[in-house]
Design an enzyme around this catalytic site. Structure first.
Site, PDB file in Angstrom:
ATOM      1  N   CYS A 339       3.636  -4.044   5.683  1.00 46.40           N
ATOM      2  CA  CYS A 339       3.161  -5.199   4.932  1.00 46.40           C
ATOM      3  C   CYS A 339       4.070  -6.408   5.191  1.00 46.40           C
ATOM      4  O   CYS A 339       4.113  -6.917   6.304  1.00 46.40           O
ATOM      5  CB  CYS A 339       3.053  -4.862   3.447  1.00 46.40           C
ATOM      6  SG  CYS A 339       1.982  -5.998   2.535  1.00 46.40           S
ATOM      7  N   HIS A 438      -0.003   0.243   3.191  1.00 48.07           N
ATOM      8  CA  HIS A 438       0.884   0.996   2.305  1.00 48.07           C
ATOM      9  C   HIS A 438       0.396   2.435   2.239  1.00 48.07           C
ATOM     10  O   HIS A 438      -0.791   2.713   2.366  1.00 48.07           O
ATOM     11  CB  HIS A 438       0.861   0.402   0.888  1.00 48.07           C
ATOM     12  CG  HIS A 438       1.464  -0.956   0.784  1.00 48.07           C
ATOM     13  ND1 HIS A 438       2.808  -1.171   0.857  1.00 48.07           N
ATOM     14  CD2 HIS A 438       0.883  -2.172   0.610  1.00 48.07           C
ATOM     15  CE1 HIS A 438       3.051  -2.475   0.724  1.00 48.07           C
ATOM     16  NE2 HIS A 438       1.897  -3.098   0.576  1.00 48.07           N
TER      17      HIS A 438
END
Length: 497
Positions: A339, A438
């Site tokens: 991310c 994630h």
């Protein structure tokens, strides 16, 4: 086993923050599941940087996702309708029903204006949840006795009153001062509020519980409320913790004789639960650090998600960590970003609209041939994907702001192929990659791929994280059940009073 008997909601409220309410609530979600009920968690308002994405692609606090997992059900925004994600000491992003509605300062948020609209939203969410599950295991926030915030409280006793819930007051004896914190918390409530407190649960006890029996009797006499349990501190049960205070207990240094994996300790680090599986994997030693000497000892460096990519990138350049990461890669270490960490690994990060703040542009680490532009719209979704040429279907979720594309004239090989046909991330080689997904490290096949270059250092075989988590939920439930008077709990939630 199925039990159709209707039970009243049960709320675990606290004498303060970090007393263990989230873990206790998770334990009771599993206990009620074991006893044949169909429980669900609920926390009206949560404040956390660790969040999760529901199957519908909406954002909730990670703790409620964990509690839902303990209850054996998929998570939903009704379990946490209001989420505050701190972006500074005074400001938070407000997420309502899984979608951000803007940033608010603490002063703006806790003003009375607009509170009733939010109160209606969280109460409606509870009502919907209560129609589908039984019982509802509720969690309060912070302390129940913040009397200066009584009129604006959405999550503690006003919510319990709406739900007609029995409230168990949880106190952490490990901190000391348990008598003052319990008695003071109850005495600061008004008469109507005190009637909602039906039990006291002492958490994190160390030593011989028999020595505290007189303390139990004193508390019951002082407060005129029964102590329903004294739960000992444990070290051999591993349940996800959402609060950043948990980071203070993490390893900080490399360890000889194992595959050393360093998570870069960013100032605005978010979703550190991405690395929980690696903490438990016996093949590796995971540690968190921004110390340049320790980073150089790592076999693998993971750059995590962040609530403020540009601010953390600026800090990495200022404190020398950026240069250390690049040097470590050149000397043979694996570097992977997730991310915000993926954005940081690129050629540059731009924020022309000031989405994150005042920094308009910064050069990245230059390890990946991609560039990121910050955008105001947040992407939240669960994804199924395959990495590289693997046929294994993996699962994860996205929570990010920003669009990452190939830098000018660069060719980018994606790391992942998402089931909807989209590509994700960037793969340079087996030692350099980044992704927006994630939970990618919750997939055993991907961890095996990540560790493959270090097979010679590993003494253990693969690690089944899914089975491990199920075992931990059951161990937690057994631990709490054995130290709580469940007969009293069931008497409370079966009564019509």
């Amino acid at each position: 086993m199925s039990n159709n008997e209707s039970l009243k909601p049960l709320m675990f409220a606290g004498t303060g923050s970090d007393v263990g309410k989230s873990i206790i609530a998770a334990a009771f979600c599993r206990i009620f599941l074991q006893d044949g009920y169909h429980p669900a968690p609920f926390k009206a308002q949560n404040m956390a940087l660790n969040s999760y994405v529901t199957p519908a692609g909406l954002e909730i606090g990670r703790a409620q996702a964990v509690q839902a997992e303990a209850a054996g059900i998929a998570c939903h925004t009704d379990m946490n309708p209001l989420l505050l994600k701190p972006s500074s000491d005074h400001t938070s992003q407000v997420v309502l029903h899984g979608k951000p509605i803007g940033n608010r300062s603490a002063y703006e948020y806790f003003r009375k204006e607009g509170r009733e609209e939010l109160r209606k939203e969280v109460c409606d969410a509870f009502d919907r949840l209560a129609q589908a599950y039984n019982p509802i295991v509720m969690e309060g926030a912070g302390s129940i006795s913040e009397i200066n915030l009584r009129d604006s409280d959405l999550v503690n006793l006003p919510m319990a009153r709406h739900a007609q819930a029995n409230v168990i007051l949880v106190a952490d004896i490990d901190r000391g001062g348990v008598f003052a914190s319990v008695y003071g918390s109850i005495m600061l409530l008004n008469e109507e509020e005190r009637k909602l407190i039906k039990g006291i649960l002492i958490n994190k006890f160390r030593g011989d519980i028999r020595l505290f029996q007189s303390g139990v009797e004193m508390l019951e006499k002082l407060c005129n409320v029964p102590v329903v349990g004294v739960v000992p501190y444990y070290k051999d049960i591993y349940i996800e913790e959402e609060d950043s205070v948990a980071l203070q207990t993490k390893n900080r240094q490399a360890e000889a004789g194992k595959v050393n994996i360093a998570v870069v300790l960013l100032r605005h680090l978010s979703n550190f639960t991405d690395f929980n599986v690696l903490e438990r994997d016996p093949r590796v030693h995971l540690f968190y650090t921004n110390n340049t000497d320790e980073l150089q000892k790592a076999d693998i460096i993971l750059i995590p998600g962040t609530k403020s990519t540009l601010a953390d990138l600026y800090e990495l350049r200022r404190n020398g960590v950026a240069q250390t990461i690049v040097k470590a890669y050149r000397e043979g270490a694996t570097v992977m970003g997730i991310c915000g960490g993926y954005q940081i690994m690129g050629m540059e990060v731009c924020d022309p609209e000031g989405v994150e703040g005042e920094i308009i542009r910064l050069p990245g680490l230059g390890l990946l041939p991609v560039s990121t532009t910050m955008l105001g719209e947040k992407i939240t979704r669960q994804v199924d994907f395959n990495f590289l040429d693997s046929n294994v279907v993996c699962h994860g979720y996205e929570i990010h702001m920003g669009n990452t594309v190939a830098s000018e004239s660069a060719e980018v090989s994606p790391l992942n192929s998402i089931s909807d046909g989209q590509a994700d991330g960037c793969f340079v080689n087996e030692r350099c990659m980044g992704t927006y997904i994630h939970g990618i490290l919750d997939n055993g096949a991907f961890i095996d791929f990540l560790l493959k270059p270090f097979a010679g250092k590993m003494k253990h075989k693969e690690f089944d994280f899914t089975s491990f988590k199920e075992e931990q939920y059951n161990k937690l439930a057994d631990h709490v059940r054995s130290h709580v008077n469940m007969d009293v709990i069931y008497q409370l939630i079966k009564s019509n009073d």
